[in-house]
Design a protein around this motif. Structure first.
Motif, PDB file in Angstrom:
ATOM      1  N   UNK A  42      -9.211  -7.031  -3.231  1.00  0.00           N
ATOM      2  CA  UNK A  42      -8.946  -5.959  -2.270  1.00  0.00           C
ATOM      3  C   UNK A  42      -8.589  -4.670  -3.016  1.00  0.00           C
ATOM      4  N   UNK A  43      -9.096  -3.567  -2.542  1.00  0.00           N
ATOM      5  CA  UNK A  43      -8.605  -2.259  -2.951  1.00  0.00           C
ATOM      6  C   UNK A  43      -7.320  -2.016  -2.162  1.00  0.00           C
ATOM      7  N   UNK A  44      -6.246  -1.709  -2.855  1.00  0.00           N
ATOM      8  CA  UNK A  44      -4.927  -1.663  -2.213  1.00  0.00           C
ATOM      9  C   UNK A  44      -4.569  -0.242  -1.796  1.00  0.00           C
ATOM     10  N   UNK A  45      -4.518  -0.016  -0.496  1.00  0.00           N
ATOM     11  CA  UNK A  45      -4.143   1.284   0.047  1.00  0.00           C
ATOM     12  C   UNK A  45      -2.738   1.272   0.659  1.00  0.00           C
ATOM     13  N   UNK A  46      -1.948   0.236   0.359  1.00  0.00           N
ATOM     14  CA  UNK A  46      -0.575   0.227   0.873  1.00  0.00           C
ATOM     15  C   UNK A  46       0.452  -0.014  -0.221  1.00  0.00           C
ATOM     16  N   UNK A  47       0.018  -0.545  -1.345  1.00  0.00           N
ATOM     17  CA  UNK A  47       0.829  -0.591  -2.573  1.00  0.00           C
ATOM     18  C   UNK A  47       2.213  -1.199  -2.367  1.00  0.00           C
ATOM     19  N   UNK A  48       2.253  -2.365  -1.692  1.00  0.00           N
ATOM     20  CA  UNK A  48       3.546  -3.013  -1.502  1.00  0.00           C
ATOM     21  C   UNK A  48       4.509  -2.162  -0.709  1.00  0.00           C
ATOM     22  N   UNK A  49       4.006  -1.481   0.313  1.00  0.00           N
ATOM     23  CA  UNK A  49       4.747  -0.486   1.096  1.00  0.00           C
ATOM     24  C   UNK A  49       5.230   0.647   0.181  1.00  0.00           C
ATOM     25  N   UNK A  50       4.272   1.306  -0.465  1.00  0.00           N
ATOM     26  CA  UNK A  50       4.495   2.484  -1.307  1.00  0.00           C
ATOM     27  C   UNK A  50       5.308   2.187  -2.562  1.00  0.00           C
ATOM     28  N   UNK A  51       5.351   0.927  -2.975  1.00  0.00           N
ATOM     29  CA  UNK A  51       6.224   0.553  -4.083  1.00  0.00           C
ATOM     30  C   UNK A  51       5.488   0.436  -5.413  1.00  0.00           C
ATOM     31  N   UNK A  52       4.272  -0.085  -5.404  1.00  0.00           N
ATOM     32  CA  UNK A  52       3.497  -0.180  -6.645  1.00  0.00           C
ATOM     33  C   UNK A  52       2.823   1.168  -6.893  1.00  0.00           C
ATOM     34  N   UNK A  53       3.637   2.135  -7.266  1.00  0.00           N
ATOM     35  CA  UNK A  53       3.238   3.548  -7.247  1.00  0.00           C
ATOM     36  C   UNK A  53       2.162   3.892  -8.255  1.00  0.00           C
TER      37      UNK A  53
END
Length: 432
Positions: A42-53
Motif C-alpha cells: 500500500x502507498x501510505x497516505x495516513x502515516x500512522x495518523x500523521x506519525x510516520x512523518x
C-alpha cells in the motif's frame, strides 16, 4: 473473522476502533509504502495518523536509535542529565520563535496538552479555558474537557470550565457565504460576547489547533488567530497552539501551523511526527510559564534516550532535506488535482487542505448532506486499490490524508490517480 481479529476483540476495548471490514496487519514498511500480512503493498497516505512523518525504515533514524541501544542505556529517568534531551530541547526552543523558550517532554500529544493546560491554569489561577468548536486535544480527563466533538466525549465531568468559540465552522448557515474578513469579524465579536457573558475575569487560555485533525482538517481562515490574540492580550489570556498534527513543516507554507496567522503563541504542544513512530510529545513555552509551577513534576518516560535519539534524527532529516518545501509542492499536486476532479463527482462536497494535510468531504449526491457511509465505502475502495487513507470530521464524512513529508512527486501523482479512481467508482455506485 480472522483468528487475530477475534483475539483482538476478546482482549481490547470496543471503543478503540479498527479500519476496514477486514482489518489489516501491517508487517513491513519501506519509504512511503507498507506491506500487510497477506503480502499486499500500500502507498501510505495516513502515516500512522500523521506519525510516520518521514516514512518507514529511514536509515538516519534507525542508526541513531541503534547507536543509543548499543550503549546499553534505554532509560535513566530525567533525574539525571540527558544530553540528547538537552540538545533536542535547544533545537525546538530555537525553532519555536517563543522568547526565552523552555521545553518539557512527554510521551504523547494528550500529555503535552495536559501539561500546557496545567501551566496556563497555574499561571492565571483560573480553571476557565477557551477552545474551538469541533476541536480534539486528546483522550484524557482534561483534554476531553477542551474537546468539542461529541463522538469523542464520554461524559461532561471536567476539571476545567470550558467555553467554545467559532472559527472552523463556516458550513453553519449563519456563516455560509461570508468572506474571510466578514467571518473573522463575526468570530471576534462572538469571542468578545463570550468573555462578557459566559466567563468570569481571569480566563486562563485559549487552546486551538491551527488545522483541526480529528475535526477533518477543517481550519480557520488565516488571520483569525491574530485577531483573537488581540482580544486575548487585552485580557491577559494565554494562547496555546496545539501543533500535534500541524508541526514540523507539514502545511508547506510554515514550519508550525500557527505561523500562517502571523502570531507567536505563549505555548505550543507537539507530538506525533517528531519521533517518526517513537513515542514523543512535549510543550515549548515561555520560560516564565514553564518555570511557574512550584510542585515537583516529571514524566517518567518523557525525554528518554531512545525517543530523543529518534526525534533528533527525524527533526534533522526534515530540516536537512527541506521537507517543508517538498510538502508545499507535493501537496499542491494532490489538492489541485482533487479540486480539478471534484466538479464531475457529485459525492465530493469539498476539498481543503494545506501542504500534505488535506481532506475530501463525502456527501449524498441527491441532498448534499454529509455521508459517513460513503466515506466508509471510500476507505474500502482505496484499500482495494492499494492506498491507505484516514477518516474523520465532526460528522464522520471526511477522508483525511497526510502522507509522509518524504512523498515524491511521482508518488503524489500515483496517489492522486488512485484517489480519483476510487471516487469515480463510489460516485458511480451512489448514482445507481
Amino acid at each position: 473473522m480472522s483468528d487475530l481479529l477475534a483475539r483482538h476483540r476478546a482482549v481490547l476495548p470496543n471503543w478503540s476502533p479498527l479500519y476496514y471490514e477486514q482489518p489489516i496487519e501491517i508487517v513491513r514498511g519501506k519509504g512511503n509504502r507498507v506491506v500487510d500480512a497477506e503480502g499486499r503493498s500500500y502507498l501510505d497516505f495516513f502515516a500512522g495518523i500523521l506519525t510516520n512523518m518521514i516514512g518507514y525504515d529511514v536509515p538516519e533514524v534507525r542508526q541513531a536509535v541503534e547507536r543509543q541501544l548499543a550503549t546499553g542505556v534505554v532509560h535513566t529517568s530525567t533525574l539525571y542529565l540527558l544530553r540528547t534531551q538537552i540538545e533536542l530541547a535547544e533545537k525546538i526552543a530555537g525553532l519555536s520563535g517563543i522568547p526565552d523558550a523552555k521545553v518539557f517532554f512527554t510521551n504523547s500529544g494528550t500529555e503535552a496538552n495536559e501539561t500546557a493546560l496545567l501551566l496556563a491554569t497555574h499561571a492565571r489561577r483560573s480553571d476557565q479555558v477557551l477552545a474551538m468548536r469541533q476541536s480534539y486535544h486528546g483522550r484524557s480527563f482534561g483534554a476531553i474537557a477542551v474537546t468539542s466533538n461529541r463522538g469523542w466525549k464520554n461524559n461532561a465531568l471536567s476539571p476545567l470550565n470550558a467555553h467554545f468559540l467559532h472559527g472552523a465552522d463556516r458550513h453553519l448557515p449563519q456563516f455560509r457565504g461570508m468572506s474571510d474578513e466578514a467571518y473573522i469579524e463575526a468570530c471576534v465579536a462572538d469571542l468578545r460576547h463570550v468573555l462578557a457573558t459566559a466567563t468570569a475575569p481571569d480566563v486562563a487560555a485559549l487552546i486551538a489547533e491551527p488545522i483541526q485533525g480529528v475535526g477533518g482538517f477543517t481550519m480557520a481562515p488565516d488571520g483569525l488567530f491574530a485577531a483573537y490574540k488581540q482580544v486575548l492580550d487585552e485580557e491577559g489570556i494565554l494562547f496555546i497552539s496545539d501543533e500535534v498534527q500541524t508541526g514540523w513543516g507539514r502545511t508547506g507554507e510554515s514550519f508550525f501551523g500557527i505561523q500562517a496567522h502571523g502570531v507567536t503563541p505563549d505555548m505550543m504542544t507537539f507530538a506525533k511526527g517528531l519521533g517518526n513512530g517513537f513515542a514523543v510529545g512535549g510543550v515549548v513555552a515561555r520560560g516564565d510559564l514553564m518555570d511557574g509551577p512550584k510542585a515537583i513534576g516529571l514524566s517518567t518516560f518523557g525525554g528518554n534516550p531512545i525517543a530523543m535519539a529518534a526525534a533528533s534524527a527525524t527533526l534533522d532529516y526534515v530540516l536537512d532535506h527541506d521537507l517543508q518545501s517538498r510538502a508545499a509542492v507535493t501537496g499542491a499536486v494532490l489538492i489541485d488535482g482533487l479540486r480539478e476532479a471534484a466538479p464531475r463527482l457529485p459525492i465530493v462536497g469539498g476539498v481543503r487542505g494545506k501542504g500534505l494535510m488535506f481532506a475530501v468531504d463525502l456527501v449524498d449526491p441527491a441532498t448534499g448532506e454529509p455521508s459517513p457511509p460513503l466515506a466508509a465505502r471510500m476507505l474500502e475502495e482505496t484499500k482495494k486499490l492499494g492506498l491507505l487513507v484516514g477518516k474523520g470530521g465532526l460528522y464522520g464524512h471526511a477522508l483525511r490524508m497526510a502522507p509522509p513529508l518524504t512523498l515524491t512527486e511521482d508518488e503524489a501523482r500515483e496517489g492522486l490517480g488512485l484517489l480519483v479512481a476510487a471516487l469515480e467508482t463510489v460516485n458511480e455506485e451512489a448514482a445507481v
